[in-house]
Structures are given as C-alpha cells and as structure tokens.
Design a protein around this motif. Sequence first.
Motif, PDB file in Angstrom:
ATOM      1  N   THR A  92       0.246  -3.817  14.989  1.00  0.00           N
ATOM      2  CA  THR A  92       1.474  -4.923  15.308  1.00  0.00           C
ATOM      3  C   THR A  92       0.800  -6.448  15.734  1.00  0.00           C
ATOM      4  OG1 THR A  92       2.748  -3.140  16.073  1.00  0.00           O
ATOM      5  CG2 THR A  92       3.480  -5.545  16.633  1.00  0.00           C
ATOM      6  N   LEU A  93      -0.324  -6.436  16.343  1.00  0.00           N
ATOM      7  CA  LEU A  93      -1.030  -7.622  16.813  1.00  0.00           C
ATOM      8  C   LEU A  93      -1.443  -8.190  15.587  1.00  0.00           C
ATOM      9  CD1 LEU A  93      -1.497  -9.453  19.112  1.00  0.00           C
ATOM     10  CD2 LEU A  93      -3.836  -8.209  19.372  1.00  0.00           C
ATOM     11  N   PHE A  94      -1.946  -7.452  14.591  1.00  0.00           N
ATOM     12  CA  PHE A  94      -2.687  -7.971  13.392  1.00  0.00           C
ATOM     13  C   PHE A  94      -1.679  -8.696  12.762  1.00  0.00           C
ATOM     14  CE2 PHE A  94      -3.513  -7.233   9.077  1.00  0.00           C
ATOM     15  CZ  PHE A  94      -4.810  -8.001   8.678  1.00  0.00           C
ATOM     16  N   GLY A  95      -0.352  -7.895  12.429  1.00  0.00           N
ATOM     17  CA  GLY A  95       0.648  -8.626  11.764  1.00  0.00           C
ATOM     18  C   GLY A  95       1.235 -10.137  12.250  1.00  0.00           C
ATOM     19  N   LEU A  96       1.330  -9.869  13.718  1.00  0.00           N
ATOM     20  CA  LEU A  96       1.773 -11.262  14.414  1.00  0.00           C
ATOM     21  C   LEU A  96       0.922 -12.339  14.316  1.00  0.00           C
ATOM     22  CD1 LEU A  96       3.382  -9.442  17.577  1.00  0.00           C
ATOM     23  CD2 LEU A  96       4.579 -10.497  15.655  1.00  0.00           C
ATOM     24  N   MET A  97      -0.291 -12.207  14.173  1.00  0.00           N
ATOM     25  CA  MET A  97      -1.494 -12.906  14.164  1.00  0.00           C
ATOM     26  C   MET A  97      -1.289 -14.038  12.706  1.00  0.00           C
ATOM     27  SD  MET A  97      -5.685 -12.536  13.445  1.00  0.00           S
ATOM     28  CE  MET A  97      -5.301 -12.141  11.829  1.00  0.00           C
ATOM     29  N   HIS A  98      -0.247 -13.347  11.797  1.00  0.00           N
ATOM     30  CA  HIS A  98       0.012 -14.063  10.518  1.00  0.00           C
ATOM     31  C   HIS A  98       1.083 -14.919  10.707  1.00  0.00           C
ATOM     32  CE1 HIS A  98      -3.173 -11.242   9.389  1.00  0.00           C
ATOM     33  NE2 HIS A  98      -3.358 -11.999   8.461  1.00  0.00           N
TER      34      HIS A  98
ATOM     35  N   MET B 171       6.709 -10.467   7.688  1.00  0.00           N
ATOM     36  CA  MET B 171       5.902  -9.823   8.550  1.00  0.00           C
ATOM     37  C   MET B 171       5.978  -8.269   8.285  1.00  0.00           C
ATOM     38  SD  MET B 171       5.053 -12.233  10.482  1.00  0.00           S
ATOM     39  CE  MET B 171       4.129 -11.138  11.675  1.00  0.00           C
ATOM     40  N   VAL B 172       7.053  -7.870   7.616  1.00  0.00           N
ATOM     41  CA  VAL B 172       6.693  -6.161   7.404  1.00  0.00           C
ATOM     42  C   VAL B 172       5.606  -6.081   6.402  1.00  0.00           C
ATOM     43  CG1 VAL B 172       7.810  -4.422   5.823  1.00  0.00           C
ATOM     44  CG2 VAL B 172       9.559  -6.121   7.325  1.00  0.00           C
ATOM     45  N   HIS B 173       5.288  -6.845   5.783  1.00  0.00           N
ATOM     46  CA  HIS B 173       4.192  -6.849   4.944  1.00  0.00           C
ATOM     47  C   HIS B 173       2.804  -6.918   5.759  1.00  0.00           C
ATOM     48  CE1 HIS B 173       0.866  -7.376   1.791  1.00  0.00           C
ATOM     49  NE2 HIS B 173       0.629  -8.659   2.513  1.00  0.00           N
ATOM     50  N   TYR B 174       2.715  -8.033   6.592  1.00  0.00           N
ATOM     51  CA  TYR B 174       1.288  -8.226   7.326  1.00  0.00           C
ATOM     52  C   TYR B 174       1.467  -6.991   8.419  1.00  0.00           C
ATOM     53  CZ  TYR B 174       0.898 -12.854   5.476  1.00  0.00           C
ATOM     54  OH  TYR B 174       0.704 -13.867   4.588  1.00  0.00           O
TER      55      TYR B 174
ATOM     56  N   THR C  78       0.293  -3.748   6.513  1.00  0.00           N
ATOM     57  CA  THR C  78      -1.200  -3.824   6.027  1.00  0.00           C
ATOM     58  C   THR C  78      -2.056  -3.353   7.306  1.00  0.00           C
ATOM     59  OG1 THR C  78      -0.630  -5.559   4.431  1.00  0.00           O
ATOM     60  CG2 THR C  78      -3.028  -5.194   5.154  1.00  0.00           C
ATOM     61  N   GLY C  79      -1.443  -3.922   8.574  1.00  0.00           N
ATOM     62  CA  GLY C  79      -2.288  -3.565   9.752  1.00  0.00           C
ATOM     63  C   GLY C  79      -2.344  -2.070   9.936  1.00  0.00           C
ATOM     64  N   PHE C  80      -1.139  -1.352   9.684  1.00  0.00           N
ATOM     65  CA  PHE C  80      -0.975  -0.035   9.821  1.00  0.00           C
ATOM     66  C   PHE C  80      -1.904   0.758   8.661  1.00  0.00           C
ATOM     67  CE2 PHE C  80       2.625  -0.601  12.681  1.00  0.00           C
ATOM     68  CZ  PHE C  80       2.446   0.533  13.581  1.00  0.00           C
ATOM     69  N   LEU C  81      -1.667   0.369   7.535  1.00  0.00           N
ATOM     70  CA  LEU C  81      -2.552   0.956   6.476  1.00  0.00           C
ATOM     71  C   LEU C  81      -4.072   0.872   7.078  1.00  0.00           C
ATOM     72  CD1 LEU C  81      -3.088   1.690   3.590  1.00  0.00           C
ATOM     73  CD2 LEU C  81      -3.229  -0.686   2.911  1.00  0.00           C
TER      74      LEU C  81
ATOM     75  N   GLU D 141      10.238  -6.739  -3.173  1.00  0.00           N
ATOM     76  CA  GLU D 141       8.881  -7.260  -3.168  1.00  0.00           C
ATOM     77  C   GLU D 141       8.273  -7.282  -1.938  1.00  0.00           C
ATOM     78  OE1 GLU D 141       8.629 -10.921  -6.330  1.00  0.00           O
ATOM     79  OE2 GLU D 141      10.303 -11.016  -4.706  1.00  0.00           O
ATOM     80  N   VAL D 142       8.961  -7.029  -0.877  1.00  0.00           N
ATOM     81  CA  VAL D 142       8.433  -6.878   0.430  1.00  0.00           C
ATOM     82  C   VAL D 142       8.239  -5.471   0.869  1.00  0.00           C
ATOM     83  CG1 VAL D 142       8.814  -7.151   2.995  1.00  0.00           C
ATOM     84  CG2 VAL D 142       9.616  -8.992   1.382  1.00  0.00           C
ATOM     85  N   PHE D 143       9.040  -4.398   0.627  1.00  0.00           N
ATOM     86  CA  PHE D 143       9.262  -3.119   0.967  1.00  0.00           C
ATOM     87  C   PHE D 143       8.161  -2.468   0.063  1.00  0.00           C
ATOM     88  CE2 PHE D 143      13.004  -4.359   3.304  1.00  0.00           C
ATOM     89  CZ  PHE D 143      12.559  -4.121   4.555  1.00  0.00           C
ATOM     90  N   PHE D 144       8.254  -2.707  -1.209  1.00  0.00           N
ATOM     91  CA  PHE D 144       7.590  -1.727  -2.328  1.00  0.00           C
ATOM     92  C   PHE D 144       6.066  -1.505  -2.113  1.00  0.00           C
ATOM     93  CE2 PHE D 144       5.516  -0.976  -6.439  1.00  0.00           C
ATOM     94  CZ  PHE D 144       6.137   0.104  -6.680  1.00  0.00           C
TER      95      PHE D 144
END
Length: 308
Positions: free
Chosen positions: A189-195, A209-212, A215-218, A272-275
């Motif tokens: 979550t912090l990784f995503g919020l950094m963006h 932010m769903v993407h970022y 990606t952090g979870f991945l 495009e966000v969720f796929f």
Amino acid sequence: MYIKQAFKVEHDWWLYLVGVILIFIGVILGQIPFTLAAFAKAIGNGDDLSKMDTNSMMSLLDSNLNLFLMLLSFAVGLAFLFFVVKYLHKQSLKSITTSRSTIDWSRFWFAFLAWGATTFCFILLEYFSSPEDFSFNFKPIPFLILVLISIVFIPLQTSFEEYFFRGYLMQGLGVLAKNRWLPLIFTSTLFGLMHIANPEIGKLGYMLMVHYIGTGFLLGIMTLMDEGLELALGFHAANNLIAALLLTADWTAFQTNSILKDISEPEMSNLEVFFPVFVIYPLILIVFSKKYQWTDWKEKLFGSVTAD
C-alpha cells in the motif's frame, strides 16, 4: 526464510526508525542538484518561483538532464540504505536480498527478460491498434544519451524501491510484527501511495492508484513466495527501463527522448486499470510459481515469523 533472516542481525524497532530517517535524508540530499538546477533555470527564464510546483520544475530542464537528476536522488538513497543495512543493522547485502546461499542472478534475468518482452509487446500492440495516437519521437543523439542514463540509473532507482519496500521494510516489519501479512499489506500500500504525486494521477484520476498498489502487491507476493528479491528486482527494472526507452508522454513521470510519444488525450477506462492487476499479474505469478515450484502459499503469505 527471507524475513526470518532479520532476526540474525540488529533488529530493535528504534533502529528501523533511525534507518528510515537516514534513508529519507539521503533521498532529500540526492534531490538537491535537481532543485538547484531547476531554480537556476527558472530564475534565468524570469519565472515566478512562488508559483512553481514539482510538475512545472520537471518541465524546465532538458529531458535527459531532468531524468538524470531525478534518478540521482534514488542512487543516493540506495547508497544511504546500504550504509544503514551494513552499519546500523550489521546485515549483509546478501541477507537483505535473498534467503539463498548466494544471490540468484538467473532469477533476476528471467524476470527482467520475461516482463521486458511482455511490456514491449503491449506497447507494440497499443501502437499498431491506434497509430494515430502516437508520434515518432526518435532522435539519435538524445536517444543514445537516454540509453546510457537509463541503463545505469533506472536499475538504481528500481533497486532502491525494491530494497527499501520489499527488503528493508518487509524484513523489519516482519520481525517486529512476527507475521508476513502485515508487511505485505503495509509495504504494498505504501509503495502505491508513493506514486500519488505522479503527474499521470492528476491526468487519469485516483483510480490509477489501483495499478500502483496492485503492482506493490505483485512484487511483495513475488518476494515472499520466492524467499528473495531477485524476481522483483528484475521485473521492476524491466518495467521502468522499457517504458523510458520506448514510450513517453507530456503527462507521465518519465518524460524522455523515447522512440514513441503518446499524443492522445489522456484517459483510462476501468478495464485498462483492472485488467493488468487482476488478470495479467495473476498470470505472471502462475508462470513464476510453475518455474520455481512455489508451494504453501497460505503459510508464506500469511504465516507467522519466529526466530526459531
């Protein structure tokens, strides 16, 4: 076990607090050259400094110089991070990188090549499906300079983020909370919020932010399941390097002398966000899990962490 290795070094909670502060100071120091260069350019142009923000500062300098100075802060931050790990925690680079006896560079290169090829194909598909949305941006000399800067400094940038989020914070929170799920959720979550301050968020909206965060979870799942950072390091380096060299736009964080430029009106659908997050990323995990024979997902992602 990857997180468990932090029990073998100095891991008092206050050391991690001091470490984060020192690393943050390193990043701030690394930003000084960019700030001075941007202010000098603004003063030379007669711009009103009181009205400048991050986005306007990024548009002042030549794109290659701008990229170099932006990435410099991550390189300095990485140096500070390694200093903190070695001298504050008495920890080796190997033990914050992997639980294996040596760093497995074949894992790094597999993730780098696999995701690099995938990203390349996605960009080509996007280009050939809507060529009117792109302009040919290639200029030999600026592009060659971009290649040199990118090859050296983008891996330093992505390595800083991986060592900080999936390495330093993942291990530190893991030994303090004595579980895996808290560091996975927190660092992702912090990784995503950094963006959140990236210019593309302003153009495309907070749905991105769903993407970022995804990606952090991945990357976090990769690290925990594979018991090391190698796959995450390779994936992240390929993602940013290919994007910087192949495609740019006026509204992205990386505005470079890339081969192509997206000139379309920025918009992004829910698909495009969720796929990518809910289809492509799980497929990547399946491929990696088959190749590296990951097992016991529940324990590795949600189990306890003990010193024994």
